[in-house]
Design a protein around this motif. Structure first.
Motif, short mmCIF file in Angstrom:
data_model
loop_
_atom_site.label_atom_id
_atom_site.label_comp_id
_atom_site.label_asym_id
_atom_site.label_seq_id
_atom_site.Cartn_x
_atom_site.Cartn_y
_atom_site.Cartn_z
N ILE A 444 -14.82 75.90 -42.58
CA ILE A 444 -15.34 74.96 -43.56
C ILE A 444 -15.56 75.63 -44.91
CG2 ILE A 444 -17.22 73.35 -44.07
CD1 ILE A 444 -17.67 73.05 -41.12
N THR A 445 -16.23 76.76 -44.94
CA THR A 445 -16.62 77.37 -46.22
C THR A 445 -15.49 78.14 -46.88
OG1 THR A 445 -17.44 79.36 -45.10
CG2 THR A 445 -18.99 77.56 -45.46
N LEU A 446 -14.53 78.64 -46.12
CA LEU A 446 -13.48 79.47 -46.70
C LEU A 446 -12.21 78.69 -47.02
CD1 LEU A 446 -13.79 82.73 -44.56
CD2 LEU A 446 -14.67 82.27 -46.85
N GLY A 447 -12.15 77.42 -46.68
CA GLY A 447 -10.97 76.62 -46.98
C GLY A 447 -11.20 75.71 -48.16
N PRO A 448 -10.18 74.97 -48.57
CA PRO A 448 -10.36 73.97 -49.63
C PRO A 448 -11.38 72.91 -49.21
CG PRO A 448 -8.03 74.39 -49.20
CD PRO A 448 -8.79 75.06 -48.11
N HIS A 451 -10.18 69.91 -47.15
CA HIS A 451 -9.96 70.22 -45.74
C HIS A 451 -11.28 70.28 -44.99
CE1 HIS A 451 -8.11 71.88 -42.18
NE2 HIS A 451 -8.91 72.93 -42.23
N ALA A 452 -12.33 70.80 -45.62
CA ALA A 452 -13.64 70.84 -44.97
C ALA A 452 -14.16 69.44 -44.69
CB ALA A 452 -14.62 71.61 -45.85
N ILE A 453 -13.93 68.52 -45.61
CA ILE A 453 -14.36 67.14 -45.39
C ILE A 453 -13.64 66.53 -44.19
CG2 ILE A 453 -14.34 64.82 -46.39
CD1 ILE A 453 -14.74 66.15 -49.12
N LYS A 454 -12.36 66.80 -44.05
CA LYS A 454 -11.62 66.27 -42.90
C LYS A 454 -12.11 66.87 -41.59
CE LYS A 454 -7.33 65.19 -45.35
NZ LYS A 454 -7.69 65.67 -46.69
N VAL A 455 -12.45 68.15 -41.62
CA VAL A 455 -12.97 68.79 -40.41
C VAL A 455 -14.29 68.16 -40.00
CG1 VAL A 455 -13.88 70.95 -39.48
CG2 VAL A 455 -11.77 70.96 -40.80
N LEU A 456 -15.15 67.87 -40.97
CA LEU A 456 -16.42 67.23 -40.66
C LEU A 456 -16.23 65.83 -40.09
CD1 LEU A 456 -18.58 68.24 -43.76
CD2 LEU A 456 -18.88 69.02 -41.42
N PHE A 457 -15.24 65.11 -40.60
CA PHE A 457 -15.04 63.73 -40.18
C PHE A 457 -14.31 63.61 -38.85
CE2 PHE A 457 -15.32 61.37 -44.50
CZ PHE A 457 -16.62 61.81 -44.62
N ILE A 470 -24.37 74.08 -38.07
CA ILE A 470 -23.26 74.30 -39.01
C ILE A 470 -23.29 73.26 -40.12
CG2 ILE A 470 -20.75 74.23 -39.24
CD1 ILE A 470 -20.53 75.48 -36.51
N SER A 471 -23.45 71.99 -39.74
CA SER A 471 -23.41 70.93 -40.75
C SER A 471 -24.61 71.01 -41.69
CB SER A 471 -23.37 69.57 -40.06
OG SER A 471 -24.48 69.41 -39.21
N ALA A 472 -25.79 71.37 -41.18
CA ALA A 472 -26.97 71.47 -42.04
C ALA A 472 -26.82 72.61 -43.05
CB ALA A 472 -28.22 71.65 -41.19
N ILE A 473 -26.34 73.75 -42.59
CA ILE A 473 -26.13 74.88 -43.50
C ILE A 473 -25.08 74.54 -44.55
CG2 ILE A 473 -25.30 77.25 -43.63
CD1 ILE A 473 -26.58 77.77 -40.94
N TYR A 474 -24.03 73.86 -44.10
CA TYR A 474 -22.97 73.49 -45.06
C TYR A 474 -23.48 72.49 -46.08
CZ TYR A 474 -18.54 71.75 -46.82
OH TYR A 474 -17.50 71.38 -47.64
N PHE A 495 -17.31 64.11 -57.46
CA PHE A 495 -17.13 63.27 -56.28
C PHE A 495 -17.06 64.12 -55.00
CE2 PHE A 495 -15.24 60.58 -59.64
CZ PHE A 495 -16.09 59.49 -59.52
N VAL A 496 -16.23 65.14 -54.99
CA VAL A 496 -16.08 65.97 -53.80
C VAL A 496 -17.36 66.71 -53.44
CG1 VAL A 496 -14.90 68.02 -52.89
CG2 VAL A 496 -13.58 66.17 -53.92
N PRO A 497 -18.09 67.34 -54.39
CA PRO A 497 -19.37 67.95 -54.02
C PRO A 497 -20.36 66.96 -53.44
CG PRO A 497 -18.65 68.79 -56.14
CD PRO A 497 -17.70 67.70 -55.78
N ALA A 498 -20.39 65.72 -53.94
CA ALA A 498 -21.30 64.73 -53.38
C ALA A 498 -20.92 64.39 -51.95
CB ALA A 498 -21.29 63.47 -54.25
N ILE A 499 -19.62 64.26 -51.68
CA ILE A 499 -19.17 63.98 -50.31
C ILE A 499 -19.47 65.17 -49.40
CG2 ILE A 499 -17.15 63.47 -48.88
CD1 ILE A 499 -15.95 62.07 -51.30
N MET A 500 -19.31 66.38 -49.93
CA MET A 500 -19.61 67.58 -49.13
C MET A 500 -21.08 67.63 -48.73
SD MET A 500 -17.36 70.24 -51.40
CE MET A 500 -18.18 71.69 -50.73
#
Length: 517
Positions: A444-448, A451-457, A470-474, A495-500
């Motif tokens: 999550i943290t080392l990728g774009p 891609h991290a948003i897709k992994v979470l979803f 993991i999700s709380a720290i992220y 937009f992306v930081p808000a979704i993250m």
């Protein structure tokens, strides 16, 4: 007898004469001090757009005297210009996405090679981790130096997302140099370098500013930055028509970012523009359609190797949510309410902290050297946390993404921002974890960020690699660094930081979390 371009000549002749004087470059801190300094001061170089002439009975009579062919031809030119603006915005969005993809690939490959070489040479995990961190930091500093250099030295108005400037222009404020070619260059190159540097920013917000600049340049057939002025489209060289085309360009930027032409039209009509008409609605919608259609064809052809496959309508997509059981339970509604309240509180905290930080920056970060040093410091801090957070949690099982073999889960195609897998993740897994295990936060943290948003979803819960820790720290990582990054002199979207930050908390019911987040 009146010549056919009488209406546009009236608009030009009705413009109020202005006196111009040499002032410091727009956006510089020294200029803000000369204009009154600090927050709440009045900017002397910002003026209003020319007033539209009164649409009196006499004016409409003169319009009707124009030949019918000329009026139809002028209307056709408006539609063609809107189509060209939409296609141009889609092509530029595709170029930014592809170059950013290549920069990510190069950065991850070089960092993975440095970690592997250090591990095999010294046999020390600590030395390999330091080598990877140093390599990532150097590359990120190189990328972000290009972004901040373009904003500080070339076009200060290119910093941030550009949405406030576009909204101000569409409401009648003539923001200096915001629609120039140098702003387009700094915005386009700067945003891909800022995203590739790993900062908590997105490239979706700046697309609105980019679309507006393309619309202004194409519709006027001229460029002051390039000292080019053609003989075409002279009838549209007035503030009224230019403002309408900028509205269409802003809608094209939203459509290219999210694959939402209707959303782009509504954004331009309800949020940005003040002056509107029914014909402008259809031209704006046509411009947004051309933008998302062009980007969809180009991105789909690149990622699927099949021309004509329309599977990527925008720069950011969340994958396909196709659950076999779509029934909802009444017990899930409190989770929706709780997430909504939490999102509002987090958003209010973000706005409050960002405002305080911005006021401090206006007082303390007043020179170009300090602004550049601040960007470099935030980049180093972001890289350090992205590389260090995987050390906080124990190793977990490998990620299991949704696929068609799972009957109870929604099928998902791995639409990563780049085709090749991230080589840095297995290198970090080899360094920190035994065989068959992986660092939970590394993916999550080392990728774009997309891609991290897709992994979470789309990660499954059996086994659960994206657990609550993991999700709380992220989420905390995204929120804190998002506050620090927002307001830096680099092209950036919010937009992306808000979704993250909002996609971090993961309550137990998977259907509710996927729908709400």
């Amino acid at each position: 007898a009146l010549a056919p371009p009488f209406a546009s000549d009236l608009r030009v002749s009705a413009a109020m004469s202005r006196r111009t004087s040499r002032r410091p470059r727009f956006g510089s801190v020294s200029h803000m001090h000369e204009a009154g300094g600090g927050a709440g001061s009045v900017r002397e170089d910002i003026q209003a757009l020319d007033y539209d002439i009164d649409e009196s009975t006499l004016f409409h009579q003169e319009l009707l005297r124009q030949p019918l062919e000329y009026r139809r031809r002028l209307n056709l030119y408006r539609w063609l210009i809107c189509g060209a603006v939409g296609c141009g915005t889609g092509v530029l969005a595709f170029a930014i996405d592809c170059i950013c993809e290549q920069l990510f690939d190069v950065k991850f490959s070089v960092a993975a090679h440095a970690m592997t070489h250090a591990l095999r040479g010294s046999g020390s995990s600590a030395a390999a981790w330091v080598a990877g961190l140093a390599t990532m930091s150097a590359i990120n500093l190189l990328f972000v130096s290009v972004a901040v250099g373009l904003v500080v030295c070339v076009s200060p108005v290119a910093g941030g997302s550009g949405i406030p400037e576009v909204k101000a222009y569409l409401q009648g404020v003539k923001v200096p140099r915001m629609l120039r070619f140098d702003a387009l260059l700094a915005k386009s190159v700067g945003v891909l370098c800022a995203v590739a540097s790993g900062l908590v920013v997105g490239k979706e917000g700046p697309m609105i500013h980019i679309g507006a600049i393309i619309a202004a340049g194409v519709s006027q057939g001229s460029s002051k930055s390039l000292n080019v002025r053609t003989m075409w489209l002279k009838s549209f060289r007035n503030d009224h028509d230019k403002r309408d085309f900028v509205s269409a360009g802003a809608a094209a930027g939203v459509a290219a970012a999210f694959g939402a032409p209707i959303g782009g039209t509504l954004f331009a009509m309800e949020e940005a523009a003040t002056y509107w008409s029914q014909p402008l609605t259809w031209r704006t919608f046509f411009c947004a359609l051309c933008s998302t259609f062009t980007l969809n064809i180009l991105l789909s052809s690149r990622r699927t190797d099949h021309f004509g496959a329309l599977s990527h309508p925008g720069l950011i997509t969340f994958g396909a949510f196709l659950p076999s059981d779509s029934d909802w339970d009444l017990r899930e509604l409190p989770i929706f309410v709780g997430l909504g309240v939490a999102g509002g509180l987090v958003g209010a905290a973000f706005v409050s902290l960002s405002r305080r930080l911005t006021v401090w920056r206006l007082r303390a970060v007043v020179t170009a050297r300090r602004r550049v040093c601040e960007v470099l410091a935030v980049t180093l801090l972001t890289t350090f946390f992205a590389f260090s957070l995987p050390l906080l949690l124990p190793c977990a099982d490998h990620f299991a993404t949704r696929n068609s073999t799972s009957h109870s889960e929604a099928p998902w195609r791995p639409e990563a921002p780049f085709e090749a897998p991230n080589p840095l993740v297995p290198a970090l897994d080899e360094l920190l974890c035994p065989a068959g295990r992986h660092a939970g936060l590394g993916e999550i943290t080392l990728g774009p960020h997309e891609h991290a948003i897709k992994v979470l979803f789309h990660s499954t819960t059996k086994p659960a690699p994206v657990n609550l820790g993991i999700s709380a720290i992220y989420a905390l990582f995204s929120f804190a660094l998002g506050v620090l990054t927002y307001g830096l002199p680099v092209p950036s979207g919010l937009f992306v930081p808000a979704i993250m930050a909002g996609g971090g908390p993961r309550p137990p019911p998977p259907r509710a979390e996927h729908a709400v987040l």
